[in-house]
Scaffold this motif. Sequence first.
Motif, PDB file in Angstrom:
ATOM      1  N   GLY A 139       7.580  -5.253  10.058  1.00  0.00           N
ATOM      2  CA  GLY A 139       7.025  -4.089  10.719  1.00  0.00           C
ATOM      3  C   GLY A 139       5.557  -3.846  10.412  1.00  0.00           C
ATOM      4  O   GLY A 139       5.003  -2.839  10.831  1.00  0.00           O
ATOM      5  N   TYR A 140       4.928  -4.757   9.690  1.00  0.00           N
ATOM      6  CA  TYR A 140       3.489  -4.674   9.423  1.00  0.00           C
ATOM      7  C   TYR A 140       2.822  -5.890  10.080  1.00  0.00           C
ATOM      8  O   TYR A 140       3.320  -6.999   9.987  1.00  0.00           O
ATOM      9  CB  TYR A 140       3.199  -4.686   7.915  1.00  0.00           C
ATOM     10  CG  TYR A 140       3.689  -3.440   7.211  1.00  0.00           C
ATOM     11  CD1 TYR A 140       4.984  -3.385   6.687  1.00  0.00           C
ATOM     12  CD2 TYR A 140       2.880  -2.309   7.091  1.00  0.00           C
ATOM     13  CE1 TYR A 140       5.449  -2.233   6.070  1.00  0.00           C
ATOM     14  CE2 TYR A 140       3.332  -1.167   6.463  1.00  0.00           C
ATOM     15  CZ  TYR A 140       4.625  -1.130   5.960  1.00  0.00           C
ATOM     16  OH  TYR A 140       5.088   0.008   5.347  1.00  0.00           O
ATOM     17  N   THR A 141       1.683  -5.627  10.722  1.00  0.00           N
ATOM     18  CA  THR A 141       1.010  -6.733  11.398  1.00  0.00           C
ATOM     19  C   THR A 141       0.031  -7.430  10.462  1.00  0.00           C
ATOM     20  O   THR A 141      -0.796  -6.789   9.809  1.00  0.00           O
ATOM     21  CB  THR A 141       0.228  -6.234  12.625  1.00  0.00           C
ATOM     22  OG1 THR A 141      -0.517  -5.064  12.246  1.00  0.00           O
ATOM     23  CG2 THR A 141       1.150  -5.885  13.763  1.00  0.00           C
ATOM     24  N   PHE A 149      -2.493   8.216  -6.406  1.00  0.00           N
ATOM     25  CA  PHE A 149      -2.778   9.644  -6.350  1.00  0.00           C
ATOM     26  C   PHE A 149      -2.588  10.275  -7.731  1.00  0.00           C
ATOM     27  O   PHE A 149      -3.445  11.018  -8.225  1.00  0.00           O
ATOM     28  CB  PHE A 149      -1.857  10.303  -5.324  1.00  0.00           C
ATOM     29  CG  PHE A 149      -1.893  11.799  -5.294  1.00  0.00           C
ATOM     30  CD1 PHE A 149      -0.926  12.545  -5.961  1.00  0.00           C
ATOM     31  CD2 PHE A 149      -2.887  12.471  -4.607  1.00  0.00           C
ATOM     32  CE1 PHE A 149      -0.959  13.936  -5.933  1.00  0.00           C
ATOM     33  CE2 PHE A 149      -2.918  13.866  -4.573  1.00  0.00           C
ATOM     34  CZ  PHE A 149      -1.951  14.596  -5.237  1.00  0.00           C
ATOM     35  N   TYR A 207       0.853  -1.195   0.000  1.00  0.00           N
ATOM     36  CA  TYR A 207       0.000   0.000   0.000  1.00  0.00           C
ATOM     37  C   TYR A 207       0.883   1.237   0.000  1.00  0.00           C
ATOM     38  O   TYR A 207       0.678   2.161  -0.788  1.00  0.00           O
ATOM     39  CB  TYR A 207      -0.887  -0.043   1.234  1.00  0.00           C
ATOM     40  CG  TYR A 207      -1.314   1.280   1.830  1.00  0.00           C
ATOM     41  CD1 TYR A 207      -0.552   1.891   2.826  1.00  0.00           C
ATOM     42  CD2 TYR A 207      -2.496   1.890   1.441  1.00  0.00           C
ATOM     43  CE1 TYR A 207      -0.947   3.079   3.400  1.00  0.00           C
ATOM     44  CE2 TYR A 207      -2.905   3.083   2.024  1.00  0.00           C
ATOM     45  CZ  TYR A 207      -2.132   3.674   3.009  1.00  0.00           C
ATOM     46  OH  TYR A 207      -2.519   4.856   3.584  1.00  0.00           O
ATOM     47  N   ARG A 208       1.861   1.243   0.832  1.00  0.00           N
ATOM     48  CA  ARG A 208       2.751   2.389   0.932  1.00  0.00           C
ATOM     49  C   ARG A 208       3.508   2.599  -0.380  1.00  0.00           C
ATOM     50  O   ARG A 208       3.676   3.713  -0.854  1.00  0.00           O
ATOM     51  CB  ARG A 208       3.726   2.133   2.086  1.00  0.00           C
ATOM     52  CG  ARG A 208       4.894   3.065   2.163  1.00  0.00           C
ATOM     53  CD  ARG A 208       5.927   2.522   3.109  1.00  0.00           C
ATOM     54  NE  ARG A 208       7.215   3.117   2.859  1.00  0.00           N
ATOM     55  CZ  ARG A 208       8.353   2.658   3.331  1.00  0.00           C
ATOM     56  NH1 ARG A 208       8.363   1.586   4.082  1.00  0.00           N
ATOM     57  NH2 ARG A 208       9.483   3.247   3.074  1.00  0.00           N
ATOM     58  N   THR A 247      -7.178   0.086   8.394  1.00  0.00           N
ATOM     59  CA  THR A 247      -5.901   0.453   7.772  1.00  0.00           C
ATOM     60  C   THR A 247      -5.902   1.936   7.447  1.00  0.00           C
ATOM     61  O   THR A 247      -6.959   2.559   7.339  1.00  0.00           O
ATOM     62  CB  THR A 247      -5.636  -0.319   6.454  1.00  0.00           C
ATOM     63  OG1 THR A 247      -6.479   0.209   5.417  1.00  0.00           O
ATOM     64  CG2 THR A 247      -5.889  -1.807   6.608  1.00  0.00           C
ATOM     65  N   GLY A 248      -4.729   2.476   7.268  1.00  0.00           N
ATOM     66  CA  GLY A 248      -4.611   3.873   6.882  1.00  0.00           C
ATOM     67  C   GLY A 248      -5.348   4.791   7.830  1.00  0.00           C
ATOM     68  O   GLY A 248      -5.282   4.640   9.059  1.00  0.00           O
ATOM     69  N   ASN A 249      -6.068   5.759   7.267  1.00  0.00           N
ATOM     70  CA  ASN A 249      -6.824   6.703   8.075  1.00  0.00           C
ATOM     71  C   ASN A 249      -8.203   6.202   8.482  1.00  0.00           C
ATOM     72  O   ASN A 249      -8.904   6.871   9.248  1.00  0.00           O
ATOM     73  CB  ASN A 249      -6.999   8.024   7.308  1.00  0.00           C
ATOM     74  CG  ASN A 249      -5.696   8.799   7.187  1.00  0.00           C
ATOM     75  OD1 ASN A 249      -4.926   8.874   8.132  1.00  0.00           O
ATOM     76  ND2 ASN A 249      -5.446   9.361   6.020  1.00  0.00           N
ATOM     77  N   TYR A 262       0.965   4.042  -3.154  1.00  0.00           N
ATOM     78  CA  TYR A 262       0.034   5.117  -2.830  1.00  0.00           C
ATOM     79  C   TYR A 262       0.174   6.312  -3.756  1.00  0.00           C
ATOM     80  O   TYR A 262      -0.820   6.841  -4.260  1.00  0.00           O
ATOM     81  CB  TYR A 262       0.234   5.555  -1.377  1.00  0.00           C
ATOM     82  CG  TYR A 262      -0.945   6.302  -0.811  1.00  0.00           C
ATOM     83  CD1 TYR A 262      -1.028   7.699  -0.884  1.00  0.00           C
ATOM     84  CD2 TYR A 262      -2.002   5.610  -0.236  1.00  0.00           C
ATOM     85  CE1 TYR A 262      -2.130   8.362  -0.377  1.00  0.00           C
ATOM     86  CE2 TYR A 262      -3.101   6.268   0.275  1.00  0.00           C
ATOM     87  CZ  TYR A 262      -3.161   7.653   0.201  1.00  0.00           C
ATOM     88  OH  TYR A 262      -4.259   8.309   0.701  1.00  0.00           O
ATOM     89  N   ARG A 263       1.383   6.743  -3.987  1.00  0.00           N
ATOM     90  CA  ARG A 263       1.579   7.948  -4.811  1.00  0.00           C
ATOM     91  C   ARG A 263       1.137   7.696  -6.245  1.00  0.00           C
ATOM     92  O   ARG A 263       0.617   8.587  -6.907  1.00  0.00           O
ATOM     93  CB  ARG A 263       3.044   8.379  -4.751  1.00  0.00           C
ATOM     94  CG  ARG A 263       3.310   9.745  -5.386  1.00  0.00           C
ATOM     95  CD  ARG A 263       2.628  10.866  -4.653  1.00  0.00           C
ATOM     96  NE  ARG A 263       2.873  12.172  -5.248  1.00  0.00           N
ATOM     97  CZ  ARG A 263       2.342  13.306  -4.785  1.00  0.00           C
ATOM     98  NH1 ARG A 263       1.522  13.284  -3.747  1.00  0.00           N
ATOM     99  NH2 ARG A 263       2.617  14.458  -5.379  1.00  0.00           N
ATOM    100  N   HIS A 276      -9.360   3.984   1.986  1.00  0.00           N
ATOM    101  CA  HIS A 276      -8.551   3.116   2.849  1.00  0.00           C
ATOM    102  C   HIS A 276      -9.475   2.049   3.440  1.00  0.00           C
ATOM    103  O   HIS A 276     -10.527   2.390   3.986  1.00  0.00           O
ATOM    104  CB  HIS A 276      -7.914   3.907   3.998  1.00  0.00           C
ATOM    105  CG  HIS A 276      -6.964   4.982   3.545  1.00  0.00           C
ATOM    106  ND1 HIS A 276      -6.329   5.838   4.422  1.00  0.00           N
ATOM    107  CD2 HIS A 276      -6.526   5.338   2.311  1.00  0.00           C
ATOM    108  CE1 HIS A 276      -5.549   6.672   3.749  1.00  0.00           C
ATOM    109  NE2 HIS A 276      -5.662   6.391   2.467  1.00  0.00           N
ATOM    110  N   ARG A 302     -10.836   6.838  -4.386  1.00  0.00           N
ATOM    111  CA  ARG A 302      -9.865   5.998  -3.672  1.00  0.00           C
ATOM    112  C   ARG A 302     -10.317   5.913  -2.225  1.00  0.00           C
ATOM    113  O   ARG A 302     -11.068   6.762  -1.747  1.00  0.00           O
ATOM    114  CB  ARG A 302      -8.466   6.623  -3.762  1.00  0.00           C
ATOM    115  CG  ARG A 302      -7.932   6.733  -5.199  1.00  0.00           C
ATOM    116  CD  ARG A 302      -6.801   7.766  -5.333  1.00  0.00           C
ATOM    117  NE  ARG A 302      -5.846   7.639  -4.263  1.00  0.00           N
ATOM    118  CZ  ARG A 302      -5.361   8.669  -3.558  1.00  0.00           C
ATOM    119  NH1 ARG A 302      -5.737   9.907  -3.818  1.00  0.00           N
ATOM    120  NH2 ARG A 302      -4.488   8.461  -2.593  1.00  0.00           N
TER     121      ARG A 302
END
Lengths: 294, 317
Positions: A193-195, A63, A55-56, A84-86, A59-60, A80, A78
């Motif tokens: 680092g991601y669950t 956009f 996702y990271r 996740t995210g916001n 993302y751009r 989230h 788009r």
Amino acid sequence: MSASMAAVRVDETLGIRETAEFFGPPARRLFGFRHEPLGEPRGSVLVCSPILAEYRRNYRREFELGRALAADGFVVQRFHYGGTGNSFGERSELTLDTMRADAFIAASLLPERSGSTFTAVVGTRVGAMVAASTVAHLHAHGLILWEPTLKGDDYLRDASRATAIRDMRVAGTRPLRSTAERLREDGWIDALGYTIHRALYDSLRSEALEQSLPEPPATILLITSSSESDRRLSRLEIEWGASGGSVHIDRIDDREPWWLASREAEGSDDAGSTRGIVQLTRAWLRRERSLAWT
Amino acid sequence: MDMTLTSPEIVEEPLFVEGRAGGSLFGVLTRAPAPRGVTVVTLPGGGLLGSTHRNDLAVRLCRRLAASGFDAVRIDWHGVGDSTGFVRRFELDEPFVDDVLGVVSSLHDLGHDRIALFGTCFGARTALAASQSLRQVVALFLVSLPVASASHKEWVNLAQTTTVWELLGGRLRKMSPSMLFSARRRRALKIFLRTRLSLMLHRSGDPQGSALEKGSGGRVAAELAHAISGGTEVDLVYGDEDDYFADFRSLSGDRWERLLRDDRLRIQVIPGEVHRFQWVEAQEAVLDAVQDWADTLLTRLASGRGGTVHDPGGLGA
């Protein structure tokens, strides 16, 4: 400037409006970002993102795609996924089914569709499975798949490999447990680092892209860095074609390091891959939209 | 481990903020149900991290802070996430101060006049640089603060292994004269020559630490000293396996030693690697550290001064 539940900005140069907002029922508030033309829209696009590290990475691009398509007259939504995210929600409840449900809610923000509205769905990586599931719901004309994850197991394997590389650096200094042990004891795993919680893990293990495709398949654009010798893609292309779908595969040179992209100094000039993918998608959508009305 | 992103009483509002350098930055304001008068702005690291940060760390952070009474804002740098603009590279010696100035200015319009800046890596460097000209900043919480840029360290390392003649015969030969007019190149050459001179003059001691201190490390020290002397509460957090912690520990010189003895600067060292947050355990440790910080911040601000060094990692003086 004032803060409210939605924020709007207008880009007069591109001729677009962008709206960032929280939407959905109170118990499941989701975050969404919509790009739309200032004039009358001539189509709608729903974007289903990848998740976690991927996702990271993407993302751009999404956009930039949204702005480009809005300039072409499309309303682009788009969002989230819950947890996740916001967006609000419990990460531990995230599954492919909840992602699909969120996509349906996000789709309700697109303009009311008439028979003359060209609609498409874009899905990247695991998001491709979500996107494919929404085609029938939206009566979409087109499905665009960016580097789709063909099987959920593939995604879990990539995450596991990336994590193993990280773990090798600390081997001998920390106790290392297997994925099965971590899931059993903690109910989640730390993937670089991601669950990844058990619910998501189990839902991915049992999924394959071809199960999500509507029948007959919509018109499909598939953008991939896989070589032509990838037999799985070739087989899918044949199967989709045989069941009445139209599939176009565009190959790009960039092999995306989805999990191990550690180029922290890199900015938004991910020139080759971003511009290339956005332009391929844009060109295809313009063509399909004009074909739909001839 | 709390991955809850659900808090019905927490209200979040998206923002578009006009960047000082033009363009529009995207952010999310998390409103505390019972605000206590300080707004925390979270600044992400470099690259494509975005305002949510790795594993949505910044989202969890902002919601926890709001639950503790602090309004919180997370932003995308220009050229990242949902902000407009373009960014070619993130350079530690060129922090995005204008982005922060734009955000703080917009928060002022919303009535937020006491600001704490939370930053990680590039975000930490930018927070410190931006605080120099922002009277509204009352506190800094800086995780994995870099004291030298990657290119600076590269040239310091080169200076320790390469003579001037070797440099002239190698790299410089590949450079066209016009490249020497680049500010970046001139800065790099200055670092190289200064380090070579330091090695020639100092037969013992730590030439690297000394070189770092005289370069960007010196600038960071000066900015920290300026922030502290202006009454800003400053907290630094490192992982004891961080590359940036190794740089921090290697710094030497009177200025750094004075700074490290100042009890207005709190330094916390967490076991393991924190930089890049590639371990969920590290993310949780930082969230806990921020919670502790938030719990005592207002008392510290009210009393004006006070802090301790929490150093299980053995930073020492």
